[in-house]
Scaffold this motif. Structure first.
Motif: not given
Length: 355
Positions: A165-188
């Motif tokens: 049900w989820l293609a990916a988890v993207v963690t943004v800001g200080q959150a981490f550990g997702g399939d993809l990491e991003a600096v901001t909500l916008h890039t997430g």
């Protein structure tokens, strides 16, 4: 993530809470090393000492005799920055990432629906309704840092991934550990669209949240900022209301003040605010309270027929603030109604991610 039990030693400093007691503890092996039977570990018991429901585990700080391997790279994003357990990850948007060129000038979500919710517990309910109406949709989850920072803490995310049900988890800001990491909500959001090729994205805090019972002192204000981010990137913000008929706190019964503040004061961009067509006097109350948001947003009344059955078939256990589906049905119906509306927006198909 490792779930284990441990003992706070009798030799703990004089007056230490819980000395000699058995406790359950979480260890994030990537950060702490992997505990084995017989290991002595350093524990943080703050949440247990305070009796908190959120974060109510002991947390392993380190396994002194078995430290994790040093980071080998690539990756230069530091999450949980300047804390003892700061983690270095590879950001989808940083130089050195295979996706840097894709995201360097990315600026458009192509009208993609972005469902915004206050609490992490809304995620499986949103997805259940979405997939009931659009079983072939590609959905990603963008996790904000207002709750848990490690995505590993979320059993829902792991089980939703396992269910497909989820293609990916993207963690943004200080959150981490997702399939993809991003600096901001916008890039997430852009990574979810252009890297994970999502048709639809759900944004919320990670598990747990922080609130003080004041008008502005709660981490869910980020829901309003998420509406703004989705809109500025040419997404289609869909606001999921936090609704409860069972919460013992008056400020969260009916439409929670969290939703009224985040969407009514923080969100400056226009969103589709989904108002579930709940029956009876409680439904009338919700409809009346939603009018407070009508001047700034588009109120979309969504039927809830069949959604209870859809929620019962969800592969993930539904729970919010310790209440299950039958204990606070209105909460989950509101989240599912947002998923139903977002799925309907996909009926004609969003623009190509490369548009």
């Amino acid at each position: 993530m490792v779930l284990a039990s441990g003992q706070i030693p009798d030799a703990a400093p004089s007056g230490a809470p819980g000395a000699g007691l058995q406790v359950r503890a979480l260890a994030y092996a990537e950060l702490t090393g992997r505990p084995e039977p017989g290991d002595h570990v350093l524990l943080n018991t703050t949440a247990l000492d305070l009796g908190l429901g959120t974060g109510g585990y002991a947390l392993v700080i380190a396994v002194p005799g078995r430290l994790p391997a040093d980071p080998q790279g690539p990756g230069h994003l530091v999450k949980a920055r300047y804390t003892p357990l700061q983690a270095t990850v590879l950001g989808a948007d940083e130089q050195g990432s295979a996706y840097h060129e894709v995201l360097r000038d990315a600026d458009d979500l192509g009208g993609m629906p972005v469902v915004v919710a206050d609490l992490h517990s809304a995620l499986p309910a949103v997805l259940a309704a979405c997939y009931a109406h659009r079983p072939g949709a590609v959905v990603a989850y963008v996790m904000l840092d207002g709750g848990a920072l490690p995505a590993w803490f979320s059993r829902s995310c792991a089980e939703l991934r396992q269910a497909g049900w989820l293609a990916a988890v993207v963690t943004v800001g200080q959150a981490f550990g997702g399939d993809l990491e991003a600096v901001t909500l916008h890039t997430g959001l852009l990574a979810a669209r252009h890297v994970s090729r999502a048709d639809l994205v759900v944004v919320s805090q990670g598990p747990g949240n922080l609130g003080t019972g004041t008008r502005w002192g709660f981490s869910g204000v980020a829901a309003g900022e998420a509406v703004n981010a989705a809109a500025v990137l040419n997404g289609r913000p869909v606001a999921s209301l936090r609704i409860s008929e069972a919460d013992p706190r008056a400020r969260h019964r009916g439409i929670s003040h969290h939703s009224l503040t985040a969407y009514g004061r923080v969100a400056l961009a226009r969103a589709d605010v989904v108002v579930p067509a709940l029956p009876g006097p409680f439904g009338a109350r919700v409809s009346a309270e939603a009018q407070q948001l009508g001047g700034r947003h588009s109120l979309v009344r969504v039927p809830v027929d069949g959604l209870a059955e859809t929620l019962r078939a969800c592969p993930v256990r539904l729970s919010t603030m310790g209440r299950g589906l039958d204990e606070d049905l209105a909460y989950f119906l509101a989240a599912a109604a947002a998923g139903r509306h977002a799925a309907n927006l996909l009926a004609t198909g969003p623009a190509s991610p490369d548009a």
